[in-house]
Design a protein around this motif. Structure first.
Motif, short mmCIF file in Angstrom:
data_model
loop_
_atom_site.label_atom_id
_atom_site.label_comp_id
_atom_site.label_asym_id
_atom_site.label_seq_id
_atom_site.Cartn_x
_atom_site.Cartn_y
_atom_site.Cartn_z
N SER A 13 0.83 -1.20 0.00
CA SER A 13 0.00 0.00 0.00
C SER A 13 0.86 1.25 0.00
O SER A 13 0.58 2.23 -0.70
N ALA A 14 1.92 1.23 0.82
CA ALA A 14 2.82 2.39 0.88
C ALA A 14 3.57 2.57 -0.43
O ALA A 14 3.80 3.71 -0.87
N ASN A 62 0.04 -1.53 11.11
CA ASN A 62 1.06 -1.68 10.08
C ASN A 62 0.87 -0.67 8.95
O ASN A 62 1.86 -0.12 8.43
N LEU A 63 -0.36 -0.41 8.58
CA LEU A 63 -0.63 0.57 7.53
C LEU A 63 -0.19 1.97 7.96
O LEU A 63 0.32 2.75 7.15
N ILE A 64 -0.37 2.26 9.23
CA ILE A 64 0.07 3.56 9.73
C ILE A 64 1.59 3.70 9.60
O ILE A 64 2.10 4.69 9.07
N GLY A 65 2.31 2.69 10.04
CA GLY A 65 3.76 2.73 9.96
C GLY A 65 4.27 2.77 8.53
O GLY A 65 5.23 3.49 8.22
N ALA A 66 3.64 2.00 7.65
CA ALA A 66 4.09 1.93 6.27
C ALA A 66 3.85 3.25 5.54
O ALA A 66 4.73 3.77 4.84
N HIS A 67 2.65 3.81 5.67
CA HIS A 67 2.36 5.08 4.99
C HIS A 67 3.25 6.21 5.53
O HIS A 67 3.69 7.08 4.76
N ALA A 68 3.53 6.17 6.82
CA ALA A 68 4.40 7.19 7.40
C ALA A 68 5.83 7.08 6.90
O ALA A 68 6.60 8.04 7.02
N ALA A 69 6.19 5.94 6.33
CA ALA A 69 7.54 5.76 5.79
C ALA A 69 7.70 6.41 4.42
O ALA A 69 8.84 6.61 3.97
N VAL A 70 6.59 6.74 3.74
CA VAL A 70 6.71 7.31 2.39
C VAL A 70 6.08 8.70 2.26
O VAL A 70 6.30 9.38 1.26
#
Length: 319
Positions: free
Chosen positions: A113-114, A139-147
C-alpha cells in the motif's frame, strides 16, 4: 534452517527496507503461478479461506506461503490471518527459513500500500485515515508514514474500544498523533490518504465523501463478494491495482464494478509492475482522486521473505 518468530520477522522487516524490496521485486519480476484459493466451511460462522502462494526467482530463491484467513477469529480474539512461509534455495531445493507468515503478510501488505502511495498519493499528504481495527491497521500507519509526511492519523472501526486500542499502540510505536474517528464520513472528508482494511461485504467508503486529491487505498475485501468502496468512488477515482490478474479475479472493489459495467478494463490505468517500471507516471495532478486496490501477490511474500532471511543472516555474521 532459520526459524523466525513473529517478533523476529517484524524486526527483520523495517518498512523503508521492505518497501524498497517490494519495489525492486515488482521492477525485476519473478515467476508467480496463480495461487490456489479454496473456501473452507466453518460451521456456524463465515467460510474460511485457504491460500497457497508460490513464487520463485530462477536459480536464486523459491518460496511458498500457506495461509488461512478466518473471519470468525475476530470473535475469538484471534488474528484473522494465520500463515507460515517456507523459503528455499531455488537452485538446490534446500530449505533456508521458516518465517512467521502472519507477520510477513501483515507487513508486506502494508508495504505494498505504501509503495502504491509513493506513486499515487500527493507528496504533501499529512493526514491518514485507517478504516479497520485488525492486525493490518497499525502496520498501515507505519508503512504510509515511511513514504509520506504523515502527522495526523485517525482510526475508525465498528468497535470504539478496538479502534482506541489501535490508536494507542500506533501512537506508542510511531510517535504520531493518533485518535479515534467516531464518524467515518467526517473523517473521510478531511483525509489525504484513506486506507481501508476490513472484511466488509457492503461498501464503507462513499465516493461522495472524498475531497479532490484524496488517495484511497483498499486493502480488505479480498473476495469477489466483498466490497469497501461504492460505485461513485470507482467513477470519481483514477483506478490502479497491485496486479491486474489478481484484482480482476478476486477483489470485489474491482470485480463487481467490472461485472456491472461501472468500470471497464481500460480504466484500470496501471498496476505495480507498470508504476515501478516507469511505464505509467501514477498521479499526474494534485486534484486527482486515486484509487488503489490490492489483493496481495506471492511476489510480495517472496520479496519480504528474502529480505528477512538476508537481514537475519547478516546480523548473525556481525555477531
Amino acid at each position: 534452517m532459520l526459524l523466525l518468530s513473529e517478533a523476529e520477522t517484524k524486526e527483520a522487516l523495517p518498512f523503508p527496507a521492505l518497501i524498497a524490496a517490494l519495489e525492486d521485486m515488482f521492477r525485476t519480476g519473478c515467476d508467480m503461478p496463480v495461487r490456489h484459493h479454496h473456501d473452507i466451511k466453518v460451521p456456524g460462522e463465515p467460510d474460511a479461506t485457504l491460500l497457497l502462494m508460490p513464487a520463485w526467482v530462477p536459480g536464486r530463491y523459491s518460496g511458498v506461503k500457506i495461509a488461512h484467513v478466518v473471519p470468525g477469529n475476530a470473535d475469538r480474539g484471534l488474528a484473522a490471518v494465520s500463515a507460515s512461509y517456507l523459503l528455499s534455495d531455488a537452485r538446490t531445493g534446500a530449505a533456508l527459513a521458516l518465517i512467521d507468515g502472519g507477520e510477513l503478510t501483515a507487513r508486506r501488505t502494508a508495504a505494498a500500500s505504501a509503495l502504491a502511495a509513493k506513486y499515487l498519493a500527493r507528496e504533501e499528504s499529512s493526514e491518514l485515515l485507517v478504516a479497520g481495527t485488525g492486525r493490518l491497521a497499525s502496520n498501515l500507519i507505519g508503512a504510509h508514514a515511511a513514504v509520506r509526511p504523515i502527522r495526523s492519523v485517525k482510526v475508525w472501526g465498528r468497535s470504539h474500544d478496538k479502534a482506541q486500542g489501535v490508536a494507542d499502540r500506533a501512537k506508542a510505536e510511531y510517535g504520531l498523533s493518533v485518535e479515534v474517528a467516531d464518524n467515518l464520513e467526517e473523517a473521510c472528508a478531511t483525509a489525504d490518504i484513506i486506507s481501508a482494511a476490513t472484511l466488509s461485504i457492503d461498501p464503507l467508503i462513499k465516493g461522495a465523501w472524498l475531497k479532490p486529491g484524496t488517495h484511497l487505498d483498499l486493502v480488505g475485501a479480498f473476495r469477489p463478494d466483498m466490497r469497501e468502496s461504492d460505485d461513485e468512488a470507482v467513477c470519481r477515482g483514477r483506478v490502479f491495482v497491485d496486479t491486474r490478474e489478481g484484482c480482476c479475479k478476486e477483489g470485489g472493489d474491482i470485480v463487481q464494478p467490472l461485472k456491472s459495467g461501472v468500470l471497464t478494463p481500460e480504466r484500470i490505468l496501471a498496476d505495480l509492475y507498470n508504476l515501478t517500471r516507469g511505464s505509467h507516471p501514477g498521479r499526474t495532478a494534485p486534484v486527482e482522486i486515486t484509487l488503489f486496490k490490492s489483493v496481495g501477490a506471492a511476489l510480495e511474500d517472496l520479496a519480504g521473505a528474502v529480505l528477512a532471511y538476508r537481514s537475519v543472516k547478516a546480523s548473525m555474521v556481525w555477531k
